[in-house]
Design an enzyme around this catalytic site. Structure first.
Site, PDB file in Angstrom:
ATOM      1  N   ASP A  58       0.726  -1.141  -0.136  1.00 60.43           N
ATOM      2  CA  ASP A  58      -0.087   0.043  -0.001  1.00 60.43           C
ATOM      3  C   ASP A  58       0.941   1.346   0.125  1.00 60.43           C
ATOM      4  O   ASP A  58       0.599   2.150  -0.721  1.00 60.43           O
ATOM      5  CB  ASP A  58      -1.033   0.109   1.215  1.00 60.43           C
ATOM      6  CG  ASP A  58      -1.606  -1.251   1.403  1.00 60.43           C
ATOM      7  OD1 ASP A  58      -2.500  -1.641   0.514  1.00 60.43           O
ATOM      8  OD2 ASP A  58      -1.318  -2.179   2.341  1.00 60.43           O
ATOM      9  N   HIS A  82      -4.811  -3.300   6.411  1.00 59.54           N
ATOM     10  CA  HIS A  82      -4.475  -3.783   4.931  1.00 59.54           C
ATOM     11  C   HIS A  82      -5.832  -4.047   4.466  1.00 59.54           C
ATOM     12  O   HIS A  82      -6.139  -5.145   4.058  1.00 59.54           O
ATOM     13  CB  HIS A  82      -3.613  -4.642   4.792  1.00 59.54           C
ATOM     14  CG  HIS A  82      -3.385  -5.279   3.195  1.00 59.54           C
ATOM     15  ND1 HIS A  82      -2.897  -4.534   2.204  1.00 59.54           N
ATOM     16  CD2 HIS A  82      -3.678  -6.172   2.684  1.00 59.54           C
ATOM     17  CE1 HIS A  82      -2.984  -4.874   1.211  1.00 59.54           C
ATOM     18  NE2 HIS A  82      -3.486  -6.155   1.361  1.00 59.54           N
TER      19      HIS A  82
HETATM   20  N1  LIG Z   1      -0.851  -8.073   2.341  1.00 62.72           N
HETATM   21  C1  LIG Z   1      -0.914  -7.769   1.018  1.00 62.72           C
HETATM   22  O1  LIG Z   1      -0.330  -6.812   0.738  1.00 62.72           O
HETATM   23  C2  LIG Z   1      -1.355  -8.964  -0.036  1.00 62.72           C
HETATM   24  C3  LIG Z   1      -1.909 -10.195   0.687  1.00 62.72           C
HETATM   25  N2  LIG Z   1      -2.236 -10.965  -0.439  1.00 62.72           N
HETATM   26  C4  LIG Z   1      -2.655 -12.195   0.149  1.00 62.72           C
HETATM   27  O2  LIG Z   1      -1.665 -13.224  -0.036  1.00 62.72           O
HETATM   28  C5  LIG Z   1      -2.165 -14.480   0.330  1.00 62.72           C
HETATM   29  C6  LIG Z   1      -1.363 -15.386  -0.948  1.00 62.72           C
HETATM   30  O3  LIG Z   1      -1.833 -14.794  -2.277  1.00 62.72           O
HETATM   31  P1  LIG Z   1      -1.686 -15.687  -3.820  1.00 62.72           P
HETATM   32  O4  LIG Z   1      -0.207 -16.289  -3.541  1.00 62.72           O
HETATM   33  O5  LIG Z   1      -1.923 -14.551  -4.653  1.00 62.72           O
HETATM   34  O6  LIG Z   1      -2.588 -16.948  -3.508  1.00 62.72           O
HETATM   35  P2  LIG Z   1      -2.486 -18.358  -4.207  1.00 62.72           P
HETATM   36  O7  LIG Z   1      -3.921 -18.959  -3.841  1.00 62.72           O
HETATM   37  O8  LIG Z   1      -2.015 -18.193  -5.198  1.00 62.72           O
HETATM   38  O9  LIG Z   1      -1.499 -18.919  -3.239  1.00 62.72           O
HETATM   39  C7  LIG Z   1      -1.729 -19.304  -1.904  1.00 62.72           C
HETATM   40  C8  LIG Z   1      -1.169 -20.802  -1.581  1.00 62.72           C
HETATM   41  O10 LIG Z   1      -1.327 -20.875  -0.090  1.00 62.72           O
HETATM   42  C9  LIG Z   1      -1.465 -22.266  -0.186  1.00 62.72           C
HETATM   43  N3  LIG Z   1      -2.067 -22.594   1.345  1.00 62.72           N
HETATM   44  C10 LIG Z   1      -3.175 -22.999   1.497  1.00 62.72           C
HETATM   45  N4  LIG Z   1      -3.278 -23.109   2.940  1.00 62.72           N
HETATM   46  C11 LIG Z   1      -2.230 -23.327   3.369  1.00 62.72           C
HETATM   47  C12 LIG Z   1      -1.503 -23.777   4.432  1.00 62.72           C
HETATM   48  N5  LIG Z   1      -2.503 -24.103   5.770  1.00 62.72           N
HETATM   49  N6  LIG Z   1      -0.297 -24.036   4.549  1.00 62.72           N
HETATM   50  C13 LIG Z   1       0.389 -23.353   3.608  1.00 62.72           C
HETATM   51  N7  LIG Z   1       0.067 -23.107   2.574  1.00 62.72           N
HETATM   52  C14 LIG Z   1      -1.321 -23.226   2.291  1.00 62.72           C
HETATM   53  C15 LIG Z   1      -2.153 -22.783  -1.314  1.00 62.72           C
HETATM   54  O11 LIG Z   1      -2.161 -24.080  -1.559  1.00 62.72           O
HETATM   55  C16 LIG Z   1      -1.680 -21.795  -2.277  1.00 62.72           C
HETATM   56  O12 LIG Z   1      -0.323 -22.359  -3.199  1.00 62.72           O
HETATM   57  C17 LIG Z   1      -3.754 -14.486  -0.070  1.00 62.72           C
HETATM   58  O13 LIG Z   1      -4.331 -14.574   1.071  1.00 62.72           O
HETATM   59  C18 LIG Z   1      -3.752 -13.003  -0.645  1.00 62.72           C
HETATM   60  O14 LIG Z   1      -5.051 -12.273  -0.541  1.00 62.72           O
HETATM   61  C19 LIG Z   1      -1.952 -10.647  -1.813  1.00 62.72           C
HETATM   62  C20 LIG Z   1      -1.527  -9.517  -2.090  1.00 62.72           C
HETATM   63  C21 LIG Z   1      -1.182  -8.659  -1.475  1.00 62.72           C
HETATM   64  O1  LIG Z   2      -6.703  -7.341  -2.904  1.00 62.35           O
HETATM   65  C1  LIG Z   2      -6.280  -8.466  -2.543  1.00 62.35           C
HETATM   66  O2  LIG Z   2      -7.141  -9.356  -2.212  1.00 62.35           O
HETATM   67  C2  LIG Z   2      -4.798  -8.645  -2.676  1.00 62.35           C
HETATM   68  C3  LIG Z   2      -4.272  -7.707  -1.766  1.00 62.35           C
HETATM   69  O3  LIG Z   2      -4.265  -7.631  -0.566  1.00 62.35           O
HETATM   70  C4  LIG Z   2      -3.795  -6.408  -2.447  1.00 62.35           C
HETATM   71  O4  LIG Z   2      -3.544  -6.577  -3.767  1.00 62.35           O
HETATM   72  O5  LIG Z   2      -3.478  -5.699  -1.811  1.00 62.35           O
END
Ligand SMILES: NC(=O)C1=CN([C@@H]2O[C@H](COP(=O)(O)OP(=O)(O)OC[C@H]3O[C@@H](n4cnc5c(N)ncnc54)[C@H](O)[C@@H]3O)[C@@H](O)[C@H]2O)C=CC1
Ligand SMILES: O=C([O-])CC(=O)C(=O)O
Length: 364
Positions: free
Chosen positions: A192, A220
């Site tokens: 952000d 967030h």
């Molecule tokens: N804080 C931030 O700025 C941001 C946060 N996010 C969040 O980050 C997370 C990951 O995003 P992506 O990689 O796009 O999602 P994704 O769905 O591509 O990958 C998530 C992975 O976590 C695995 N997973 C599920 N349960 C699990 C467990 N108990 N232990 C270990 N692995 C497990 C899944 O199998 C999958 O491979 C999401 O919650 C998303 O909303 C995404 C972008 C920015």
């Molecule tokens: O928007 C979402 O769910 C993924 C995220 O946290 C971001 O891109 O900031």
């Protein structure tokens, strides 16, 4: 002149010089000690952020070009094959800093002795959802993984929670891993922060690296408050306040804020998947600055445990402006907060209090 004697002398001198150089080279290489590898855990490593992040870590983007790493990757059983694919690609990358890879679905093995834990594991939101809509599934993961980190990670392990709802997952991790120092548990709001820098740079047509000291306060989520009241731009005439340079309070107090708050949703709408490359890059920025320090005169935003600064309820994981030195963060104190900012900072804090009770209701 006796040319033979002169030649003999020249040969003796040049071989002594060569010998001297070799001795110096030997001493130099034996004193050039390689750093101990740092063990970095990435959970949810088979997912889309993992796929962007892991090569960055292996290339030294996160911890520096002289820091060897061992990468521990955790995912769930259903993703084991994909995880093995990432493992093969890491080997094929022939990364000079990579000293080892662990790819596992066993949480205890994944957490074993790790110095840094990057928690991506969980389900991401889809179009039309708020981040807290994925809470019921994700907070229980964070409760379980808190226990694993507590039992198996290095005592001074630094934790960064990325999976949403990031602040509340970090709060649950902190509460269920009481032996990990609470200052070591953080969540990602650097994305952000970077988005806010990007919007200001675009508006002013300045280079993003000349803009600094924006703040992202709070959650967030779409209640976060991106604040430019203390931000500056480095120009040929010195550092100028962003507010003065933009000279458009209406834009700064409305469109700028909502664009940053809604950027994640805009990316989901466009890509049909949530942000990944910018998230991975922000993870590297967060850990890099936490471990190696923030530049003099610059702060960054990190979701950290509140101790009451700026009137925020102690114990919440709230995004504050921080500086980092010697592997420790400190909240920037004494910034003037006007009425507009106060209301926005309180609104996002209230949402975090609501999320906290919702999270506990899911945990039973
Ligand atoms: N804080 C931030 O700025 C941001 C946060 N996010 C969040 O980050 C997370 C990951 O995003 P992506 O990689 O796009 O999602 P994704 O769905 O591509 O990958 C998530 C992975 O976590 C695995 N997973 C599920 N349960 C699990 C467990 N108990 N232990 C270990 N692995 C497990 C899944 O199998 C999958 O491979 C999401 O919650 C998303 O909303 C995404 C972008 C920015
Ligand atoms: O928007 C979402 O769910 C993924 C995220 O946290 C971001 O891109 O900031």
């Amino acid at each position: 002149m006796d040319y033979t004697k002169l030649l003999e002398k020249a040969i003796v001198v040049s071989s002594s010089v060569a010998l001297f150089c070799n001795v110096i080279k030997h001493i130099w290489s034996s004193t050039k000690m390689e750093k101990e590898p740092v063990k970095v855990l990435v959970t949810g490593a088979a997912g889309q952020i993992g796929y962007a992040l892991i090569p960055m870590i292996a290339r030294g983007v996160m911890l520096g070009p002289d820091q060897p790493v061992i990468i521990h990757m955790l995912d769930i059983e259903q993703a084991a094959e994909a995880l093995h694919g990432v493992e093969m690609e890491l080997i094929d990358g022939a990364f000079p800093l990579l000293r080892g890879v662990v790819a596992t679905t066993d949480v205890a093995e994944a957490c074993s002795d790790v110095n840094i834990a990057i928690m991506l594991g969980g389900i991401p939101r889809r179009e039309g959802m708020e981040r807290k809509n994925v809470m019921s599934r994700n907070v229980s993961i964070y409760k379980a993984q808190a226990l694993a980190l507590e039992q198996h990670a290095a005592a001074d392990c630094k934790v960064l929670v990325v999976a949403n709802p990031a602040n509340t997952n970090a709060l649950i991790l902190k509460e269920f891993a009481p032996s990990i120092p609470e200052k070591n548990i953080t969540c990602l709001t650097r994305l952000d922060h970077n988005r806010a820098l990007g919007q200001i740079a675009e508006k002013l047509q300045e280079h993003v690296s000349d803009v600094k000291n924006v703040i992202v306060w709070g959650n967030h989520s779409s209640t976060q408050y991106p604040d430019v009241n203390h931000a500056t731009v480095t120009t040929n005439s010195g550092e100028i306040s962003v507010r003065d340079l933009i000279a458009n309070d209406k834009w700064l107090n409305t469109e700028f804020i909502t664009t940053v708050q809604q950027r994640g949703a805009a990316i989901i709408k466009a890509r049909k998947h949530s942000s990944a490359l910018s998230a991975a890059s922000a993870v590297c920025d967060h850990i890099h600055d936490w471990v190696l320090g923030t530049p003099e005169g610059t702060w960054v935003s990190m979701g950290v445990c509140s101790y009451g600064s700026y009137g925020i309820t102690p114990g919440l994981i709230y995004s504050f402006p921080v500086t980092c030195q010697n592997g420790k963060w400190s909240i920037v104190q004494g910034l003037k907060i006007d009425e507009f900012s106060r209301a926005k900072m309180d609104a996002t804090a209230n949402e975090l209090l609501e999320e906290k009770s919702l999270a506990y209701s899911f945990l039973g």
